[in-house]
Design a protein around this motif. Structure first.
Motif, PDB file in Angstrom:
ATOM      1  N   GLU A   1       0.829  -1.200   0.000  1.00 28.39           N
ATOM      2  CA  GLU A   1       0.000   0.000   0.000  1.00 28.39           C
ATOM      3  C   GLU A   1       0.871   1.261   0.000  1.00 28.39           C
ATOM      4  O   GLU A   1       0.579   2.233  -0.713  1.00 28.39           O
ATOM      5  CB  GLU A   1      -0.933   0.011   1.203  1.00 28.39           C
ATOM      6  N   ALA A   2       1.944   1.245   0.780  1.00 32.81           N
ATOM      7  CA  ALA A   2       2.851   2.394   0.802  1.00 32.81           C
ATOM      8  C   ALA A   2       3.481   2.612  -0.569  1.00 32.81           C
ATOM      9  O   ALA A   2       3.620   3.747  -1.040  1.00 32.81           O
ATOM     10  CB  ALA A   2       3.931   2.184   1.863  1.00 32.81           C
ATOM     11  N   ALA A   3       3.880   1.507  -1.228  1.00 36.38           N
ATOM     12  CA  ALA A   3       4.456   1.616  -2.572  1.00 36.38           C
ATOM     13  C   ALA A   3       3.422   2.160  -3.559  1.00 36.38           C
ATOM     14  O   ALA A   3       3.749   2.965  -4.446  1.00 36.38           O
ATOM     15  CB  ALA A   3       4.972   0.264  -3.035  1.00 36.38           C
ATOM     16  N   MET A   4       2.166   1.746  -3.405  1.00 38.54           N
ATOM     17  CA  MET A   4       1.119   2.211  -4.313  1.00 38.54           C
ATOM     18  C   MET A   4       0.841   3.698  -4.132  1.00 38.54           C
ATOM     19  O   MET A   4       0.500   4.400  -5.090  1.00 38.54           O
ATOM     20  CB  MET A   4      -0.163   1.394  -4.094  1.00 38.54           C
ATOM     21  N   VAL A   5       0.999   4.215  -2.905  1.00 38.35           N
ATOM     22  CA  VAL A   5       0.850   5.656  -2.691  1.00 38.35           C
ATOM     23  C   VAL A   5       1.852   6.424  -3.557  1.00 38.35           C
ATOM     24  O   VAL A   5       1.523   7.424  -4.196  1.00 38.35           O
ATOM     25  CB  VAL A   5       1.037   6.010  -1.198  1.00 38.35           C
ATOM     26  N   GLY A   6       3.094   5.933  -3.609  1.00 36.04           N
ATOM     27  CA  GLY A   6       4.103   6.562  -4.461  1.00 36.04           C
ATOM     28  C   GLY A   6       3.760   6.465  -5.925  1.00 36.04           C
ATOM     29  O   GLY A   6       3.925   7.429  -6.687  1.00 36.04           O
TER      30      GLY A   6
END
Length: 668
Positions: A412-417
């Protein structure tokens, strides 16, 4: 002396037949014959109501003539909605020959019949010739299915599906005052035809720079690049955009001349045009200048980020643009990009594309080798991001190397980027992530938004179709998938997904058509899905027992199980059997020949399909989600999946109880 010259005229022809008539006749010939006889009265009544007539019948087939295209389409809509059993319909305006008995022959009749053969059950296909002659609300319900090659005909024509309101909404133009821009492939004016890749590359980079620097809605490359030469005049209508950028590139030696012009489609007004004569090393700067001029013309703010690079290195980069996303293609592109990054270590775009290409290829490589390749991908992504923190390819590559489950918080954190980056494809990957984590309805909204900006791209259309199927819109999903299969018959994934849609709709004749050996189709890694489809088609005790035996034998042989098999088993009524296997099996690959490879290997999206709720309706589902790492995500974010309020138990309370269940050790 009698005049033997045949009488010709223009007429709108409606061809229709009864879907699945052969199977109906085989099952009950008397009943099927009676149904067609009763249907004739209905068809004649609807034809007369709209000013038409039935001029020919043969078995379950009917041919109708109308003097007005609008009347013909209105009749086709009423026939599609009224006729029982369901019919298939084709509509075409063309030249016909009038026979003495009133029958009509000729090319116009043949095209209507060929369109009928390609139509969905309960639907209609309308030729572009008809679409161009009608206006009003019914015209807005005509959904482009692309250019079809009709059976036994040399010509290919654009066809439109007469969709329902719900189906039409999926491909409606964005209802917004924001400009929607299409960048067409620039014409190659060089004497060397091999320079077409350079012209395409210039256009593609302008798309990337506009999407990033001006935050514009830009139609995806795959869709816009289908319009070349004479087809360019059709781009605005088919892509439903407000503005079109077109131009040309002439390259000679170390010099390049780029001409570009921006047109507002509604008024056909040229808002801006210019010509640039520069050295090849300044190509990126020219692309920035063009993008900035377009942004200014559309009242947008543009952020420049020019890169200087040697022309030979830039050629390597342009040649590495993905076209088919096939593994072999990426192998060749990686070799080009490795050369580019060695010769230009400051070239962020090349580092990002190298990481992306290697990340995509990794999904098809043996799991035992993936840890090593992940480390290399991360190093290449880091090189790109150190130069350009918003490099979308590098951010996607970082997302790719995460496992399909077990690391959802990190994903999810990677998808925010990824979502912050200016990528035309970011919504497609965001949709996949949302569906994999249980947010199916939100994923469908994202898929629809992405599809509107790249409607002719097969992966975007397939993503929309899967999202529709997951939310229960199976008929609409089948319509989208049929369009992909018609346009790109060599792809395996839309065929497999279309078969699955037809299985849920109970349209077995359509599945048989897809599996016809004469079609020469292959399902590749989707071959396993045939067992489920066959069991659903005929759920006899013998077939279900055979499917269960295969399911349990796979788990016993491999020691592992994948999500799709669990969902299929539960949907076929084998809920206890599915969970019994799950208690003993590992939820991932073993690093051997039995592993599921490819982009969808071990993904969790199918757990949340609304049309297969059986696995979720059992409390043991939460323990499964805990092992996958999904419960950890939901508890951390307090953002609950769609199923939380749909299952027959307190989903949130069960998640709290499962808080300490360890995640599967997915170490690849």
């Amino acid at each position: 002396m009698a005049d033997d010259t045949p009488t010709r005229k223009l007429a709108t022809i409606v061809a229709l037949d009864v879907a699945g008539y052969s199977a109906r006749t085989e099952a009950d010939e008397a009943r099927a014959t009676a149904e067609v006889a009763a249907l004739r009265k209905v068809i004649e009544g609807i034809a007369a109501k709209h000013g038409g007539r039935v001029f020919n019948t043969a078995g379950d087939g009917f041919m109708l003539e109308f003097g007005s295209s609008l009347a013909a389409v209105e009749a086709a809509l009423e026939l599609a909605e009224t006729c029982e059993p369901k019919v298939r319909i084709g509509v075409h305006l063309g030249d016909v020959v009038v026979q003495p008995n009133g029958d009509l022959l000729g090319h116009g009749v043949n095209v209507a019949a060929r369109l009928m053969a390609r139509s969905d059950t309960g639907g209609a296909l309308v030729s572009a010739t008809v679409r161009q002659t009608i206006r009003g609300p019914i015209a807005e319900r005509l959904i482009s299915r692309g250019v079809l090659q009709l059976d036994k005909m040399a010509e290919a024509i654009e066809a439109f599906a007469l969709g329902s309101v719900a189906a039409g909404a999926a491909v409606a133009p964005p209802q917004s005052s924001e400009p929607v821009l299409t960048v067409l492939p620039f014409d190659n004016l060089s004497t060397d035809p091999e320079m077409q890749f350079f012209s395409d590359g210039v256009s593609e980079e302008i798309i990337q720079r506009l999407a990033r620097g001006a935050k514009l809605k830009v139609i995806g490359r795959t869709s816009s690049f289908q319009f070349r030469g004479e087809k360019k005049s059709d781009a605005a209508r088919m892509l439903k955009c407000s503005h079109v950028l077109d131009g040309s590139v002439r390259r000679a030696g170390t010099r390049v001349r780029i001409a570009a012009h921006l047109v507002e489609t509604s008024s056909h007004t040229t808002l801006w045009s210019d010509r640039y004569d520069r050295g090849l090393e300044d190509t990126f700067a020219v692309q920035d200048e063009i993008s900035e001029a377009i942004a200014n013309a559309l009242h947008q703010t543009f952020t420049s980020f020019s890169t200087k690079v040697d022309p030979a290195v830039y050629d390597l980069y342009l040649r590495s643009s993905a076209k088919s996303f096939a593994p072999d293609e990426f192998v060749a592109h990686i070799a080009l990009l490795e050369q580019a990054t060695q010769r230009a270590p400051h070239f962020a775009e090349a580092w990002g594309r190298l990481a992306f290409s290697r990340g995509w290829l990794r999904l098809y490589q043996p799991f035992a080798t993936r840890k090593e390749s992940a480390a290399l991908i991360m190093r290449e992504a880091d090189r790109a991001l150190a130069i350009d923190p918003l490099n979308s390819d590098a951010l996607l590559a970082r997302f790719f190397v995460l496992p399909p489950y077990g690391s959802f918080i990190e994903a999810e954190a990677a998808m925010v980027g990824v979502r912050r980056a200016p990528s035309p494809d970011k919504d497609m990957f965001h949709c996949r992530f949302l569906r994999a984590t249980g947010y199916v309805r939100e994923g469908a909204e994202v898929a629809e938004r992405a599809f509107r900006l790249n409607a002719l791209d097969p992966p975007h259309a397939n993503m929309l179709a899967l999202s529709m199927m997951a939310t229960g819109q199976v008929r609409e999903s089948a319509t989208v998938l049929e369009g992909i299969v018609d346009r790109v018959p060599g792809l395996s994934f839309p065929v497999a997904n279309l078969m699955r849609a037809y299985a849920f709709l109970g349209e077995w004749d359509s599945i048989d058509r897809l599996l016809d050996p004469a079609a020469g189709r292959t399902l590749r890694e989707f071959q396993e899905g045939l067992g489920f489809i066959n069991a659903k088609r005929s759920p006899t005790p013998e077939n279900l027992t055979a499917w269960r035996s295969t399911f349990e034998a796979y788990a016993a042989r491999t020691g592992c199980i994948d999500v799709s098999r669990l969902v299929y088993a539960a949907h076929l009524g084998l809920v206890d059997e599915a969970y019994a296997v799950l208690d003993k099996a590992y939820l991932g690959p073993r690093g051997n020949a039995d592993d599921v490879m490819g982009v969808d290997g071990y993904t969790t999206g199918m757990l949340f399909w609304e049309i297969m709720p059986e696995i979720r309706n059992d409390k043991r589902f939460v323990r499964l989600c805990a092992r996958l790492g999904l419960v950890e995500l939901w508890l951390a974010t307090q953002k609950w999946p769609d199923c939380a309020d749909a299952v027959p138990y307190d989903f949130r309370a069960e998640c709290e109880k499962a808080r300490d269940i360890p995640k599967e050790n997915y170490d690849f």
